[in-house]
Enzyme design. Structure first.
Site, PDB file in Angstrom:
ATOM      1  N   ASP A 146       0.861  -1.174   0.000  1.00  0.00           N
ATOM      2  CA  ASP A 146       0.000   0.000   0.000  1.00  0.00           C
ATOM      3  C   ASP A 146       0.903   1.230   0.000  1.00  0.00           C
ATOM      4  O   ASP A 146       2.124   1.103   0.102  1.00  0.00           O
ATOM      5  CB  ASP A 146      -0.955  -0.005   1.207  1.00  0.00           C
ATOM      6  CG  ASP A 146      -0.237   0.058   2.545  1.00  0.00           C
ATOM      7  OD1 ASP A 146       0.955  -0.287   2.586  1.00  0.00           O
ATOM      8  OD2 ASP A 146      -0.865   0.428   3.552  1.00  0.00           O
TER       9      ASP A 146
ATOM     10  N   ASN B 258      23.522 -40.622  14.188  1.00  0.00           N
ATOM     11  CA  ASN B 258      22.554 -39.572  13.870  1.00  0.00           C
ATOM     12  C   ASN B 258      22.604 -38.436  14.887  1.00  0.00           C
ATOM     13  O   ASN B 258      22.522 -37.261  14.538  1.00  0.00           O
ATOM     14  CB  ASN B 258      21.139 -40.149  13.806  1.00  0.00           C
ATOM     15  CG  ASN B 258      20.902 -40.966  12.552  1.00  0.00           C
ATOM     16  OD1 ASN B 258      21.711 -40.925  11.627  1.00  0.00           O
ATOM     17  ND2 ASN B 258      19.818 -41.720  12.510  1.00  0.00           N
TER      18      ASN B 258
END
Length: 858
Positions: free
Chosen positions: A323, A695
Site C-alpha cells: 500500500d 545420527n
C-alpha cells in the site's frame, strides 16, 4: 442501505429517530436488537492450540510413526530420542509464536473510547460500545469516529480516512445528498476507525459493530482461509519425496532379503529398522532452530516474525504488493513545491519566498511546541517548511499579534487572520488557488507590488494546474494592508496582493527509493495497491522510481475475468481500489505461482494480508486487525526494513538447503551400507544403537552450525528461488552418499579380516561419522574452501564438539553400550584418511568446475 443517497427526513424515518436523539428505553431495545458496538476480533488461537499446531506436519507424522515402530521393536532409546526431538521442535515453534503474540498485545492500545451523543435532547458522554443506530453524535477536531454515520450538519469538517480508503490527504466532509459514488467519495458519510482532523459536525449513527464497513471487512476475513506458508508446503512436498524414496529402498531391501532366503518376519523387522534409521529425524529441530535464530536477527532490523516459517518464505517472495500511505510514504503532509514568481529548488531565501512562508505561518492555527506539532496536518506542513528556511512561527506571531480571524469555510474556500505589526494592520490569507487569484488585484514581486493583469492571472492558473497535475495539494497565498477602522471580512479578503503557491503531498520515506531499487535487482516485482487518488499515486510512484500506467478501481470493475488477470500481470500501479479488488489481485498473482508478500496498515488491507503468502503489517500505524492477521510486523513501519528481512530470509533458505543436503547425504549411505553388509558379508555392519549415536552426533551440532553460515555476497543479485527443497541438491546427496558408502565398506572389508567383527564395526561407524564431519565443510558454499575460507566459527565449534563427543564415547566407559571397541592410533589414522575422501573429492570438483566455467566464458 445507500445512506448517502437519502434525505435527512428519509433517514430519520428509516431509523425511527429525530434531531433530539433517542431515549434510554429505546437505546436498550436497540442494544438487544443490534448488539453492542463492537467488532468481533479476528479469531485467535489459544496457547494450547498454538502448541498443538506445531505438530501439524507430514514429517512430524512420519517421525511419530517411526517412534511407535521403535517402541514396538523394543528399541526404546530410539523411540525416546525421536519423541524428544519432536517435542523440542514443538517447543521452539510454540515459544516463538506465543512470544510474538505477547509483543502484539503490547503494541495494541487498550483504550475504551468515549462518544458524545444526544439522548432526549440532552448532550451526554457514553462508552462507544453503547452507540446504536439512530443515535445523534457530536464530533469535534481530534475525535475518533466510532460508528458509521451520516452527516446532518458540518462546519469546516475534514476527516482522515487513510485507515479505510488509503487516501493520504484529509477528506472534506459536508451535509449533502449523493447518488451512486464509491465509498472513498461519499462526502456526507463518516466511517468507523477514521479521525476528525478539522472542524466539527452533528451526525446520525446508521450502522454499528459488524454492520459497519469495518465490520463487513472483518466478517469477510473470517471466510478467508489462512494460507500455508511456502516453507510449510515445501517441507510437506520434501517429506513426500523422501518418504517415497526411503519406502522404495525398504521394499527393495525386503524382497532382496526374501530372495536370499531370510525369514519374512525377520526381514520385515529389519526393513522397518532401516526405514527408521534412514529418516532425518533431526530435520524438524534444525528447521525450527534455524528459523528461531533468524527471527532474533530480524528483530535487529525492526521486523517482528509472528510465525516461524514466515522467515524463510519472505526470502522467496518474488512479488511485493505494497500500500502507499504510511508504508511508502510518511503519512504526513509536506510541502514539496514552492512558487513565488518562480519555483524554488534550493534553500536560498529571497523577498518573495520569505513573504510566501511568512503568510503560511501567520495565517495558521497549528502550534509548534518544541518539535511537537499540534493541529491541522496542512497547517503543520506550512510551519515545518517555514522552519526549514529559518522562519519560526512563535517569533513571527509574537512580532505580529492576532487581531481577528475569519475561519476557513467550504463555501469561501479560504481563511484569513488579521495581525498587527507596529500599528499596521495586515490581513494574511490562504485558500484554494483559484479563489486567491480571483480575489487578488496585485502581485508581490521582489519586494515590490505590481498590478496583476488578466494575462498574468491566466499564466498563474496554468502554473497551479500543473502543480495539481503532479498530485500536489495546492494552496494560494496573499495579503493586504488594512486601513484604520473596524475590521470586516470583505475588507480582509478582497483586493489582495498575490504572493505565490505552496504544493504539498505525503512524501515518500527517504529509504524507500533505494529499497525499491534493491528489490528490483533481487528479482522482486513491486506493485502499488492503494485506495488513494491516481494523481497522488502517480507522483509518489515516480519519486520512488516506479513508472507504469496507472489502473484505477473503476477500470478494474469493467473488466471480465481474463482481462482482469492480464492487467494484474502486466501493470504495477493500482489506485482507488477497494479491499475486494486488492484481494482479487493477490489471488491472481498466487494462481500464477508467485510467492506474494502484501504490506498494509489499515482495515482496507486485512483481506489481502491474510490471503498473501506473507502478510506484512505496520507496527506503529497499523490497525489491530492488520496486526492480528499478519505473518510479519514492521516495528518501524519502514518499507526498507522488508528488503533487509528478505535478505535474511534468503540466507535462511540457502542455509536450510545446505542442512538438508548434509542430513540426507549422511543418512542415504547408512541404508546402502546395511544392505551391502547383509548381501555380501551376511553381517549387519551398523547396529541399531550405533546408527542412533551417529545420527545424534552428526545431525545435531554440525547441521546446526550451517544455520549460522553467512549470506553469499551476491544473494540479493539473484532472482528469488521458488524450487523444491531438494531441487539442485539430489546430485550432491547421491554422490556424497555413494562416497560415504564406499568409505565405510572399504574400512569394514579391510578391518574385518584383519581385526575381527567388533573392531570392523567400530572402524566403519567411526569412518561414517568422520566422513560426515569432514563433508559438512563442503556443504558450506558452492565456492571452494580455498576461496571461501572457514568463516563460520559456529560450524567449527559444532564439528569439534561432535569429534570430542565421539572420542568420549569411543574411549570412555559408555562405549560398550554402543558395542564400540577402542581403536589404536594406526586404526584411527587409517579411518581419518579414508573419511576425508568426501571433502577432498567435492572441493576438487568445485575447483575443476570453476576452471571449466572460466574456459567456457572465454
Amino acid at each position: 442501505m445507500q445512506w448517502h443517497s437519502l434525505t435527512k427526513q428519509q433517514i430519520f424515518l428509516d431509523l425511527e429517530s429525530s434531531e433530539k436523539g433517542l431515549d434510554e428505553k429505546e437505546v436498550k431495545k436497540r442494544i438487544k436488537k443490534y448488539g453492542e458496538n463492537r467488532i468481533k476480533e479476528v479469531k485467535k488461537d489459544s496457547a494450547f492450540f498454538i502448541f498443538l499446531k506445531q505438530f501439524n506436519s507430514l514429517l512430524i507424522y512420519i517421525l511419530l510413526a517411526a517412534a511407535i515402530i521403535s517402541f514396538l521393536l523394543k528399541s526404546v532409546l530410539d523411540g525416546i530420542v525421536i519423541l524428544l526431538i519432536i517435542f523440542i521442535d514443538a517447543l521452539i515453534g510454540f515459544f516463538q509464536e506465543y512470544k510474538a503474540e505477547q509483543i502484539i498485545e503490547k503494541l495494541k492500545k487498550s483504550l475504551e473510547y468515549k462518544a458524545i451523543v444526544l439522548r432526549n435532547g440532552k448532550q451526554i458522554e457514553i462508552n462507544h460500545r453503547f452507540l446504536v443506530p439512530g443515535d445523534i453524535v457530536i464530533l469535534r477536531e481530534g475525535d475518533r469516529v466510532l460508528a458509521d454515520c451520516r452527516i446532518l450538519k458540518a462546519s469546516n469538517l475534514q476527516v482522515n480516512e487513510s485507515i479505510l480508503t488509503g487516501e493520504s490527504f484529509p477528506v472534506e466532509k459536508k451535509d449533502c445528498i449523493l447518488k451512486n459514488v464509491p465509498l472513498a467519495e461519499r462526502k456526507n458519510m463518516l466511517y468507523t476507525g477514521t479521525h476528525v482532523v478539522r472542524g466539527n459536525c452533528i451526525a446520525i449513527v446508521v450502522a454499528t459493530g459488524k454492520n459497519t464497513e469495518f465490520g463487513k471487512i472483518v466478517e469477510n476475513l473470517q471466510k478467508t482461509e489462512t494460507e500455508k506458508t511456502p516453507l510449510e508446503k515445501k517441507v510437506n512436498e520434501f517429506t513426500k519425496q523422501i518418504s517415497f524414496f526411503i519406502l522404495g529402498l525398504v521394499i527393495i531391501t525386503f524382497f532382496i532379503g526374501i530372495w536370499f532366503g531370510v525369514e519374512k518376519l525377520e526381514m520385515f523387522l529389519l526393513s522397518v529398522s532401516l526405514a527408521v534409521g534412514a529418516i532425518p529425524e533431526g530435520l524438524p529441530a534444525i528447521i525450527a532452530i534455524t528459523l528461531a535464530i533468524a527471527i532474533k536477527r530480524m528483530k535487529k532490523v525492526n521486523t517482528l516474525i509472528r510465525k516461524l516459517p514466515a522467515v524463510e518464505s519472505l526470502g522467496r517472495v518474488n512479488v511485493i504488493c505494497t500500500d502507499k500511505t504510511g508504508t511508502l510514504t510518511r503519512e504526513e503532509l509536506s510541502v514539496d513545491e514552492l512558487y513565488a514568481g518562480r519555483f524554488y529548488l534550493g534553500k536560498r531565501l529571497d523577498k518573495n519566498l520569505k513573504m510566501l512562508l511568512k503568510i503560511g505561518v501567520l495565517c495558521n492555527n497549528a502550534r509548534d511546541e518544541s518539535d511537537n506539532f499540534l493541529g491541522d496536518p496542512t497547517e503543520i506542513a506550512l510551519i515545518k517548511i517555514a522552519k526549514k528556511f529559518g522562519i519560526n512561527k512563535k517569533i513571527e506571531t509574537e512580532k505580529n499579534p492576532r487581531l481577528k480571524e475569519f475561519s476557513f469555510s467550504s463555501e469561501r474556500k479560504m481563511m484569513s487572520i488579521v495581525r498587527d505589526s507596529k500599528g499596521i494592520k495586515t490581513s494574511y490569507v490562504k485558500g484554494a488557488p483559484s479563489v486567491i487569484l480571483e480575489k487578488s488585484t496585485k502581485e508581490f514581486v521582489n519586494g515590490k507590488i505590481r498590478i496583476l493583469t488578466k494575462k498574468r492571472k491566466e499564466e498563474l492558473k496554468r502554473i497551479y494546474k500543473r502543480m495539481e497535475g503532479r498530485g500536489l495539494r495546492v494552496l494560494g497565498f496573499g495579503f493586504r494592508k488594512l486601513s484604520f477602522g473596524k475590521i470586516n471580512q470583505e475588507q480582509a479578503e478582497n483586493n489582495l496582493i498575490f504572493v505565490g503557491f505552496q504544493g504539498m503531498i505525503d512524501l515518500p520515506r527517504k529509504e524507500v527509493k533505494e529499497a525499491i531499487k534493491q528489490a528490483q535487482e533481487a528479482g522482486i516485482e513491486i506493485k502499488i495497491l492503494t485506495g488513494d487518488s491516481e494523481l497522488t499515486t502517480k507522483t509518489i510512484a515516480k519519486k520512488i522510481g516506479l513508472k507504469d500506467k496507472i489502473v484505477n478501481g473503476l477500470e478494474l470493475e469493467m473488466l471480465n475475468e481474463e482481462e482482469f488477470k492480464r492487467v494484474v500481470r502486466e501493470k504495477n500501479i493500482f489506485a482507488r481500489i477497494n479491499p475486494n479488488q486488492k484481494l482479487r489481485i493477490v489471488e491472481v498473482l498466487k494462481e500464477d505461482g508467485n510467492v506474494v508478500g502484501v504490506t498494509g496498515d489499515g482495515v482496507n488491507d486485512i483481506l489481502a494480508l491474510k490471503k498473501a503468502d506473507i502478510g506484512i503489517a505496520m507496527g506503529i500505524r497499523g490497525s489491530d486487525a492488520a496486526k492480528d492477521v499478519s505473518d510479519i510486523i514492521l516495528l518501524d513501519d519502514n518499507f526498507a526494513s522488508i528488503i533487509k528481512a528478505v535478505k535474511e530470509g534468503r540466507r535462511v533458505f540457502s542455509n536450510l538447503k545446505k542442512s538438508i543436503k548434509f542430513l540426507l547425504a549422511s543418512n542415504v549411505d547408512t541404508l546402502f551400507v546395511i544392505l551391502f553388509g547383509l548381501l555380501f558379508f551376511k553381517k549387519i555392519i551398523f547396529l541399531p544403537l550405533s546408527i542412533l549415536w551417529m545420527n545424534l552426533v552428526t545431525d545435531s551440532f554440525p547441521a546446526l552450525g550451517l544455520s549460522f553460515e553467512p549470506a553469499e555476497k551476491d544473494i540479493m543479485k539473484k532472482k528469488p528461488e521458488n524450487n523444491a527443497l531438494l531441487s539442485g541438491i539430489w546430485k550432491v546427496i547421491l554422490i556424497a552418499g555413494f562416497l560415504g558408502f564406499i568409505s565405510s565398506i572399504i574400512i569394514f572389508s579391510f578391518s574385518y579380516e584383519k581385526y575381527g567383527l567388533d573392531v570392523a564395526r567400530t572402524m566403519a561407524i567411526t569412518t561414517a561419522i568422520f566422513f560426515e564431519l569432514f563433508f559438512v565443510f563442503s556443504c558450506k558454499s558452492e565456492e571452494s574452501l580455498l576461496k571461501k575460507g572457514l568463516d563460520n566459527k559456529y560450524l567449527i565449534y559444532g564439528v569439534i564438539i561432535s569429534f570430542l563427543l565421539h572420542f568420549f564415547i569411543l574411549y570412555g566407559p559408555l562405549g560398550y553400550v554402543f558395542n564400540f571397541v577402542k581403536l589404536n592410533l594406526k586404526q584411527l589414522f587409517f579411518v581419518l584418511i579414508i573419511s576425508s575422501s568426501g571433502l577432498i573429492v567435492f572441493e576438487m570438483g568445485k575447483l575443476i568446475k570453476k576452471r571449466l566455467d572460466k574456459i567456457a566464458i572465454h
